[in-house]
Design an enzyme around this catalytic site. Structure first.
Site, short mmCIF file in Angstrom:
data_model
loop_
_atom_site.label_atom_id
_atom_site.label_comp_id
_atom_site.label_asym_id
_atom_site.label_seq_id
_atom_site.Cartn_x
_atom_site.Cartn_y
_atom_site.Cartn_z
CG ASN A 169 -0.08 -0.20 3.16
OD1 ASN A 169 1.05 -0.07 2.89
ND2 ASN A 169 -1.45 0.27 3.78
CE1 TYR A 170 0.86 5.92 1.68
CE2 TYR A 170 0.33 4.11 3.41
CZ TYR A 170 -0.30 5.10 2.94
OH TYR A 170 -1.18 5.69 3.29
CE LYS A 192 10.23 -10.41 -2.22
NZ LYS A 192 9.46 -9.86 -2.59
CB THR A 195 4.17 -9.29 -5.85
OG1 THR A 195 5.20 -10.01 -5.82
CG2 THR A 195 4.28 -9.61 -7.55
CG ASP A 230 10.76 -18.51 4.76
OD1 ASP A 230 9.97 -17.27 5.41
OD2 ASP A 230 10.27 -19.71 5.12
N GLY A 246 1.12 -7.47 6.91
CA GLY A 246 0.42 -8.38 7.32
C GLY A 246 1.26 -9.43 8.79
CG ASP A 247 -1.94 -12.66 9.81
OD1 ASP A 247 -2.03 -11.92 10.27
OD2 ASP A 247 -2.80 -12.81 9.77
CB THR A 248 3.93 -12.27 6.47
OG1 THR A 248 2.77 -12.29 5.47
CG2 THR A 248 5.44 -12.81 5.76
CD GLU A 264 3.08 0.21 10.15
OE1 GLU A 264 3.94 0.94 8.97
OE2 GLU A 264 1.47 1.06 9.94
CB CYS A 298 -1.53 -1.07 8.74
SG CYS A 298 -0.34 0.52 8.66
NE ARG A 451 3.16 5.17 7.82
CZ ARG A 451 3.50 5.38 6.32
NH1 ARG A 451 5.30 6.01 7.08
NH2 ARG A 451 3.05 5.94 5.36
O1 G3H Z 1 -0.38 0.88 5.74
C1 G3H Z 1 -0.07 1.35 6.82
C2 G3H Z 1 0.61 2.56 6.52
O2 G3H Z 1 1.64 2.58 7.74
C3 G3H Z 1 -0.50 4.02 7.39
O3 G3H Z 1 -0.52 5.04 7.04
O4 G3H Z 1 -1.51 6.51 7.83
O5 G3H Z 1 0.16 6.98 6.60
O6 G3H Z 1 -1.71 6.11 5.83
P1 G3H Z 1 -0.90 6.34 6.93
#
Ligand code: G3H
Length: 496
Positions: A169-170, A192, A195, A230, A246-248, A264, A298, A451
């Site tokens: 997402n970022y 890394k 994808t 891994d 996520g859970d990974t 995070e 998140c 964030r």
């Molecule tokens: O998706 C997790 C990010 O740390 C959220 O950042 O609050 O700037 O959208 P943000």
């Protein structure tokens, strides 16, 4: 255009290269990984499927480069970071284009992500010069039983190779938030990228390449997590892992061994609305917090816990705003765009079906076309519904009506997540008491979770993470304290 002009050397044919020892290379695997455009659901880009041997080479090269980098003056490291920040901002358009095509981020938000990242790099350079340029001086006689015979000097030294794993997402900003503190602190970086988002990340890495960082200091491998995931996270050459996802993250933390981790992970960020809240303010924040980037943050508002007396008015006002959200393509800057993959859309649909079976109130009709899901508010959600606990990472927001504040806090704290929460009230004393009671890394008073700004501490409790982010905290996590103790002659031999 992505991959052309300034960026022509990062692509071969239609496959983007990976970055090792200051060069853009093709993988010996001869294989590539497709990146599906969430909007068209067709392959838009391809990246190299790197092998484990190539991962070894990237880490070896990063290890060698770090030795010299650690001895490079701080001001010089900062200078290069400032240069990278400027190049990144100059190239905001082609990088943002990748974000639009790979992760369906609305065009305007995609540009904001790149600019925010440039600012983060600059701030990090400045902060690093300040905090890494300072050490401590301690004397021994402040501890009982000691004379003044020892002087202790402390400084911060780098860890070595930092493995950075950002989320889809970022892919630029959450890569930069790991890369910049690692570099200013004298570490090298192995990136890394996810994808979806890998091509934007490769463009960003090229900006660092153009800034003139030493060969090998930054490496970037792409490929399937199942083949190199891994291998990377358990690699003995890695000295720190900074992961967002996520859970990974939970399984990485179990396998990583004795190295510092900055993690995070998910969140089920609750928004508690009290009777005395400024309702319009709460509504604006709930809609922005719940639906921006289609809920794929998140820190998105993921459950609204509202006092019964004002619940109907709040839901009505939220619905009025939801009706105004535009739905469609990221290129058109729509508020709601397709979620990142078909499996994400299927997961969200599963939560919606469960809520339907258990008789939640649907404020809008559920509608989906491909990966595009229309914004949906679910009222009268109860704790037996999955949506009350799981994070959809999509544009679906549950509302739970509560009778007491304690009920809201109890729901929030019963979650296995503990990232952020927020409370809307005009009573600051109540707000602070609620903040103290909420088991989350941050509580926002009268605003949606977020964030940023990027120098604020950012951390999750419980399954939401390990360690704290934010520029200063990241620099601290990516360094260790080194002490030198000067032992003086015993007092009887001193002069005077
Ligand atoms: O998706 C997790 C990010 O740390 C959220 O950042 O609050 O700037 O959208 P943000």
């Amino acid at each position: 255009m992505a991959g052309s002009g300034t960026f022509s050397e990062i692509i071969d044919g239609d496959v983007y290269k990976y970055y090792v020892d200051g060069q853009w290379n093709k993988s010996s695997s001869g294989k590539s990984v497709p990146i599906i455009n969430p909007t068209t659901r067709k392959t838009h880009y391809k990246v190299q499927a790197c092998t484990q041997e190539e991962v070894n080479n990237v880490i070896d090269s990063a290890k060698k480069a770090q030795k010299l980098w650690a001895k490079t003056p701080l001001w010089k490291r900062a200078e290069l970071l400032h240069k990278a920040a400027a190049i990144l901002k100059e190239n905001k358009a082609p990088i943002a284009e990748c974000l639009v095509k790979e992760i369906a981020k609305p065009a305007k938000d995609a540009v904001t992500e790149v600019v925010r990242s440039g600012d983060l790099v600059s701030y990090c350079a400045e902060e690093g010069v300040r905090i890494l340029g300072e050490g401590k001086f301690l004397v021994s006689d402040s501890f009982p039983g000691n004379d003044r015979t020892k002087y202790c000097l402390t400084s911060k030294i780098p860890l070595g190779v930092v493995l950075a794993i950002p989320p889809f997402n970022y892919p630029v900003n959450l890569a930069i938030s790991k890369i910049a503190p690692a570099l200013i602190a004298g570490n090298s970086i192995v990136l890394k990228p996810p994808t979806q988002g890998a091509v934007a990340a490769l463009h960003m890495v090229h900006c660092f390449h153009l800034a003139g960082f030493p060969k090998g200091l930054i490496g970037c491998v792409t490929g399937k997590g199942s083949e190199i995931g891994d291998f990377l996270t358990m690699h003995p050459g890695v000295n720190c892992i900074s992961f967002t996802g996520g859970d990974t993250g939970i399984s990485i933390s179990r396998k990583a061994g004795m190295i510092p981790l900055q993690m995070e992970l998910g969140g089920k960020d609750a928004c508690i609305v009290l009777e005395d809240a400024d309702l319009d303010l709460a509504v604006a924040n709930i809609v922005k917090g719940g639906f921006s980037y289609s809920g794929q943050r998140c820190t998105a508002v993921k459950v609204v816990l509202v006092m019964e007396q004002i619940a109907s008015s709040l839901v009505k006002k939220v619905n009025e705003k939801v009706a105004k959200l535009t739905v469609g393509a990221p290129e058109d800057n729509c508020d709601i765009t397709p979620v990142v993959t078909e499996s994400s859309a299927n997961f969200i649909e599963g939560l919606v079906k469960d809520a339907k079976e258990k008789k939640a109130t649907f404020c809008q009709e559920y509608k989906r076309e491909g990966n595009l899901i229309w914004p949906l508010l679910l009222d009268n959600v109860r704790p037996d519904m999955r949506i009350a606990w799981e994070e959809p990472f999509g544009p679906v927001l549950p509302v739970i009506r509560i009778k007491t504040v304690e009920e809201g806090i109890h729901h929030c704290n019963a979650s296995n997540f503990g990232l952020q929460g927020c409370v809307f009230t005009s009573d600051i004393n109540k707000a602070i008491m609620i903040s103290d009671a909420m088991e989350t890394g941050t509580v926002q008073i009268n605003s949606a979770p977020a964030r940023g700004p990027d120098h604020f501490p950012f951390q999750g409790l419980k399954d939401s993470g390990i360690g704290s982010q934010g520029i200063t905290n990241s620099i601290n996590i990516m360094t260790k304290v080194k002490t030198t103790v000067i032992n003086l002659p015993a007092p009887s031999y001193t002069m005077g």
